[in-house]
Design a protein around this motif. Sequence first.
Motif, short mmCIF file in Angstrom:
data_model
loop_
_atom_site.label_atom_id
_atom_site.label_comp_id
_atom_site.label_asym_id
_atom_site.label_seq_id
_atom_site.Cartn_x
_atom_site.Cartn_y
_atom_site.Cartn_z
N GLY A 1 7.70 -105.48 -15.01
CA GLY A 1 6.58 -105.27 -16.41
C GLY A 1 5.56 -104.44 -15.81
N ASN A 2 4.97 -104.35 -15.12
CA ASN A 2 4.43 -103.55 -14.01
C ASN A 2 4.18 -102.34 -14.51
OD1 ASN A 2 3.73 -105.71 -12.49
ND2 ASN A 2 4.16 -104.66 -10.58
N ALA A 3 3.46 -101.55 -14.78
CA ALA A 3 3.13 -100.57 -15.89
C ALA A 3 2.36 -99.36 -15.43
CB ALA A 3 3.41 -100.62 -17.06
N ASN B 1 -2.35 -79.71 -13.57
CA ASN B 1 -2.81 -78.97 -12.48
C ASN B 1 -1.52 -80.02 -11.30
OD1 ASN B 1 -4.14 -76.89 -12.36
ND2 ASN B 1 -5.81 -78.31 -12.40
N ILE B 2 -0.48 -80.90 -11.85
CA ILE B 2 0.11 -81.74 -11.19
C ILE B 2 1.34 -81.42 -11.77
CG2 ILE B 2 0.50 -84.07 -10.19
CD1 ILE B 2 -1.81 -82.77 -8.77
N LYS B 3 1.97 -81.42 -10.93
CA LYS B 3 3.84 -80.61 -11.50
C LYS B 3 4.88 -82.02 -11.80
CE LYS B 3 6.40 -77.11 -9.57
NZ LYS B 3 6.46 -76.80 -9.12
N HIS B 4 4.26 -83.64 -11.63
CA HIS B 4 5.57 -83.99 -11.69
C HIS B 4 4.36 -85.07 -11.99
CE1 HIS B 4 8.54 -82.22 -10.40
NE2 HIS B 4 8.28 -82.13 -8.99
N PRO B 5 3.88 -85.45 -13.49
CA PRO B 5 2.55 -86.64 -13.46
C PRO B 5 3.52 -87.73 -13.22
CG PRO B 5 3.60 -85.18 -15.29
CD PRO B 5 3.43 -84.59 -14.00
N ILE B 6 5.26 -88.09 -13.45
CA ILE B 6 5.38 -88.99 -13.64
C ILE B 6 4.96 -89.88 -12.00
CG2 ILE B 6 8.02 -88.81 -13.11
CD1 ILE B 6 6.84 -91.24 -15.52
N SER B 7 5.49 -89.31 -11.59
CA SER B 7 5.20 -89.80 -9.94
C SER B 7 3.77 -90.26 -9.33
CB SER B 7 5.22 -88.81 -9.01
OG SER B 7 6.76 -88.45 -9.03
N VAL B 8 2.84 -89.89 -10.54
CA VAL B 8 0.89 -90.34 -10.76
C VAL B 8 1.31 -91.50 -10.95
CG1 VAL B 8 -1.02 -89.58 -10.94
CG2 VAL B 8 0.37 -87.58 -9.58
N ALA B 9 1.74 -91.43 -11.98
CA ALA B 9 1.62 -92.55 -13.22
C ALA B 9 2.28 -94.20 -12.07
CB ALA B 9 2.82 -92.24 -14.58
N ARG B 10 3.70 -93.74 -11.42
CA ARG B 10 4.06 -94.69 -10.57
C ARG B 10 3.29 -95.17 -9.42
NH1 ARG B 10 10.32 -95.34 -7.43
NH2 ARG B 10 9.07 -97.05 -6.41
N ARG B 11 2.23 -94.30 -9.27
CA ARG B 11 1.34 -94.48 -7.77
C ARG B 11 0.04 -95.79 -8.60
NH1 ARG B 11 1.37 -90.76 -3.43
NH2 ARG B 11 3.68 -89.99 -3.28
N ASP C 1 11.43 -104.14 -21.60
CA ASP C 1 11.43 -106.09 -21.43
C ASP C 1 12.65 -106.26 -20.69
OD1 ASP C 1 11.05 -108.59 -21.33
OD2 ASP C 1 10.08 -108.97 -22.85
N ASN C 2 12.72 -106.34 -19.21
CA ASN C 2 13.50 -106.50 -18.47
C ASN C 2 14.48 -107.91 -19.23
OD1 ASN C 2 15.44 -105.77 -16.23
ND2 ASN C 2 14.93 -107.72 -14.89
#
Length: 327
Positions: free
Chosen positions: A110-112, A120-130, A230-231
């Motif tokens: 449930g974390n998001a 200017n950042i190619k991988h926003p998905i990885s920033v979102a994970r951080r 929702d798992n």
Amino acid sequence: MSSRRKFIKQSGLASLGLLAAGSQSGQAAVRKIKAGKITKPLAISTWKNGMQANVAGWEVLKNGGRALDAVEQGVMVVEADPNDMSVGYGGRPDRDGIVTLDACIMDETGNAGSVCALENIKHPISVARRVMEKTPHVMLAGAGALQFAKEEGFAEEILLTEKARKEWQEWRKTSDYKPVINIENHDTIGMLALDQKGDISGACTTSGLAYKMHGRVGDSPIIGAGMYCDNEIGGAVATGMGELVMKTLGSFLVVELMNQGLSPQKAVEEAIARIVKKIPGYQDFQIGYLAINKAGEVGAYSLHKGFNYALYANDNNQLIDSDYYLK
């Protein structure tokens, strides 16, 4: 509580009456997909670019990897593809010629995490994970999101390709803003995965509407709009005109309908039904939904013809045309 759930379930099924005439082919397609029993794991992604996303995600899943890693690795392929002009590097800019990116990710607990209006950042998905894993927040925006990305070691890059720049300059001759149905100037890559443990995660990433007002943010980075998991139940992702999805919290709606007992297919049909019922002028826009549940059942539905999705299951990756409402 049980009587309330029964009422909600019956109400949802009843409202599907306005879609009944157009839903049979979609249900038939899902039955065809499931003709050979779908077993864990599986990956499902929006649009044709989902085929390459699924391949990357499958490399994680087939080796017993986590669904969260699968969806991140999957959409990163599309984010890095300069030929995909609706996501990441090479994405079409806003009306001021600036590429701004939105993304969100959600794990099995449930974390998001989310970023919006990131430059200017190619991988926003990885920033979102951080953001999800390293901050107490869910969403970071604009300059703050960029500052955080740089602090986390992400390198700044020029995301506006020569092709996208030339298209933008041509558009500026008229500055006529007309989102076009199924033309990939306003779409996303949304991805869901079910891993061998039975855990579900999702990701969504986009460069948003081409030539949008600077600062516009759509549904893609919003948990419950562009994507929700929702798992205990399942997950859903949306694509198309984000404003319509935000007004109905479409992905959360789909998951909640599954919670009330609807199949993924019935749930996505009902989510489209809500748009048809509540939003005037819906005919001018495209919305597509994908959903999966814990049993590995899938659902797909859209307003207009033209939405397709990629499904990787049982060692087979296939592109499938979704059923749709407006015949």
